[in-house]
Design a protein around this motif. Structure first.
Motif, PDB file in Angstrom:
ATOM      1  N   ARG A 186       0.838  -1.220   0.000  1.00  0.00           N
ATOM      2  CA  ARG A 186       0.000   0.000   0.000  1.00  0.00           C
ATOM      3  C   ARG A 186       0.860   1.253   0.000  1.00  0.00           C
ATOM      4  NH1 ARG A 186      -3.015  -3.121   4.055  1.00  0.00           N
ATOM      5  NH2 ARG A 186      -4.860  -4.035   3.049  1.00  0.00           N
ATOM      6  N   ARG A 187       1.958   1.235   0.764  1.00  0.00           N
ATOM      7  CA  ARG A 187       2.854   2.397   0.788  1.00  0.00           C
ATOM      8  C   ARG A 187       3.450   2.646  -0.591  1.00  0.00           C
ATOM      9  NH1 ARG A 187       4.655   0.104   5.656  1.00  0.00           N
ATOM     10  NH2 ARG A 187       6.535  -0.693   4.631  1.00  0.00           N
ATOM     11  N   CYS A 188       3.849   1.561  -1.230  1.00  0.00           N
ATOM     12  CA  CYS A 188       4.418   1.703  -2.577  1.00  0.00           C
ATOM     13  C   CYS A 188       3.394   2.254  -3.552  1.00  0.00           C
ATOM     14  CB  CYS A 188       4.914   0.336  -3.066  1.00  0.00           C
ATOM     15  SG  CYS A 188       6.550  -0.092  -2.488  1.00  0.00           S
ATOM     16  N   LEU A 189       2.158   1.771  -3.441  1.00  0.00           N
ATOM     17  CA  LEU A 189       1.105   2.219  -4.350  1.00  0.00           C
ATOM     18  C   LEU A 189       0.812   3.702  -4.146  1.00  0.00           C
ATOM     19  CD1 LEU A 189      -0.972   1.567  -6.503  1.00  0.00           C
ATOM     20  CD2 LEU A 189      -2.557   0.853  -4.691  1.00  0.00           C
ATOM     21  N   ALA A 190       0.715   4.127  -2.891  1.00  0.00           N
ATOM     22  CA  ALA A 190       0.443   5.541  -2.606  1.00  0.00           C
ATOM     23  C   ALA A 190       1.569   6.430  -3.112  1.00  0.00           C
ATOM     24  CB  ALA A 190       0.245   5.731  -1.098  1.00  0.00           C
ATOM     25  N   ALA A 191       2.807   6.000  -2.878  1.00  0.00           N
ATOM     26  CA  ALA A 191       3.954   6.798  -3.315  1.00  0.00           C
ATOM     27  C   ALA A 191       4.018   6.878  -4.834  1.00  0.00           C
ATOM     28  CB  ALA A 191       5.240   6.187  -2.765  1.00  0.00           C
ATOM     29  N   GLU A 192       3.722   5.781  -5.511  1.00  0.00           N
ATOM     30  CA  GLU A 192       3.783   5.753  -6.972  1.00  0.00           C
ATOM     31  C   GLU A 192       2.703   6.628  -7.574  1.00  0.00           C
ATOM     32  OE1 GLU A 192       5.654   4.539 -10.504  1.00  0.00           O
ATOM     33  OE2 GLU A 192       6.246   4.200  -8.419  1.00  0.00           O
ATOM     34  N   ASN A 193       1.503   6.586  -7.001  1.00  0.00           N
ATOM     35  CA  ASN A 193       0.393   7.388  -7.533  1.00  0.00           C
ATOM     36  C   ASN A 193       0.619   8.883  -7.355  1.00  0.00           C
ATOM     37  OD1 ASN A 193      -1.298   5.414  -8.614  1.00  0.00           O
ATOM     38  ND2 ASN A 193      -2.151   4.908  -6.607  1.00  0.00           N
TER      39      ASN A 193
END
Length: 337
Positions: free
Chosen positions: A310-317
């Motif tokens: 989830r952290r990776c997804l938020a940072a990527e978005n």
């Protein structure tokens, strides 16, 4: 009309090629008459020799007879001859090595094995690669210690290409069952040492080979692969090492999951030590590989893994240059969880 011969030194090279091409057409149709092929393996034109060697590769279904045996001997050639695997032309040597693999697949023929082993230190990469692939095809399923030992000896070479061929060869032998998984501690030690080789191609080949050589769950191997997957200076090595972690680790292995989470961040990368290294810190290809391997290794519902995804997804978005492919991989992994 006077018949022309392509060996005539007075003919221009383009005309010699045209004349040779007629012989090439004739050679391509030869499957049983070994006398013609043996003669053409010694032709002055490398094009004719090349065509003959390539034609022999089609002899897979021809039963062993006197012609076939004589052609095999011609390909192997004697030490004083410059034909077949000892031909002066790189393309011909490559084709001869490939032909030996086709003719002797699964036979364990010691003569063929020894001829191919002599090609492994060849100066040309394509010859070494062809010899390597043919060796893996010729070696018997019960294993061939001489081949394994020669491949491991290549790691002592100062030429990175030889060391890479050694790693690839061990992987091919293991994939065919010639070196049973987990049965060669020597190969394992050589490959683990190669994970810190000065050349990225050798490190990458070693990581790939380890995934076939060691037992599932081998902790020493996993630690070496995790270190390479999270710290190696080259992104290509890190990606291959993470793929190998996924192949070697048992479901729920803490060492593997921890290493894959480091790969998911891909931030703690060692500085490059070679001009050939391509660092690409926080490389999305590496991180996407970590996502796929986490799906394979981590237990479903692992909250630590889900939080990291989830952290990776938020940072990527939040990035202006977000990778749709990486985002899709993250979303798919979270959805399946």
């Amino acid at each position: 009309m006077v018949a022309m011969d392509n060996s005539d030194p007075g003919l221009p090279s383009w005309l010699q090629g045209v004349i040779s091409s007629k012989k090439i057409k004739q050679t391509s149709s030869l499957y049983v008459d070994g006398s013609d092929v043996r003669e053409q393996l010694r032709d002055p034109s490398y094009l004719v020799r090349l065509s003959a060697a390539r034609a022999i590769s089609a002899w897979v279904d021809v039963p062993m007879n006197e012609d076939r045996e004589n052609v095999l001997r011609s390909l192997i050639s004697n030490s004083g001859e410059r034909f077949g695997v000892r031909d002066e032309d790189v393309e011909v040597r490559t084709a001869a090595a490939e032909a030996l693999g086709s003719m002797s697949r699964g036979s364990g023929d010691a003569r063929v094995r020894d001829a191919l082993l002599e090609l492994l230190p060849d100066n040309d990469w394509t010859v070494r690669r062809a010899a390597l692939r043919s060796l893996s095809a010729v070696s018997s399923q019960i294993g061939d210690e001489a081949v394994e030992q020669q491949l491991m000896h290549l790691f002592t070479s100062s030429d990175w290409r030889c060391r890479a061929v050694g790693a690839e060869g061990l992987e091919l032998l293991c994939a065919r069952g010639c070196v049973p998984r987990g049965r060669s501690d020597d190969a394992k030690e050589v490959l683990l040492a190669a994970l810190v080789d000065e050349d990225w191609a050798v490190r990458k080949a070693a990581a790939s080979a380890l995934s076939k050589v060691v037992d599932i769950g081998d902790e020493a191997c996993l630690r070496g692969l995790v270190r390479a997957g999270s710290r190696d200076a080259d992104w290509r090595v890190r990606k291959q090492a993470l793929l190998a972690v996924g192949d070697v680790a048992a479901r729920g292995c803490e060492v593997a999951v921890g290493g894959l989470l480091l790969g998911l961040e891909d931030a703690d990368v060692a500085p490059t030590s070679s001009a050939l290294d391509i660092s690409s810190r926080q490389d999305r290809d590496v991180r996407a590989t970590a996502v796929r391997m986490l799906e394979r290794v981590a237990f479903q519902g692992d909250q630590r893994v889900l939080a990291a995804l989830r952290r990776c997804l938020a940072a990527e978005n939040n990035l202006d240059h977000a990778s749709n492919k990486f985002v899709e991989a993250l979303e798919a992994s979270l959805k399946d969880a």
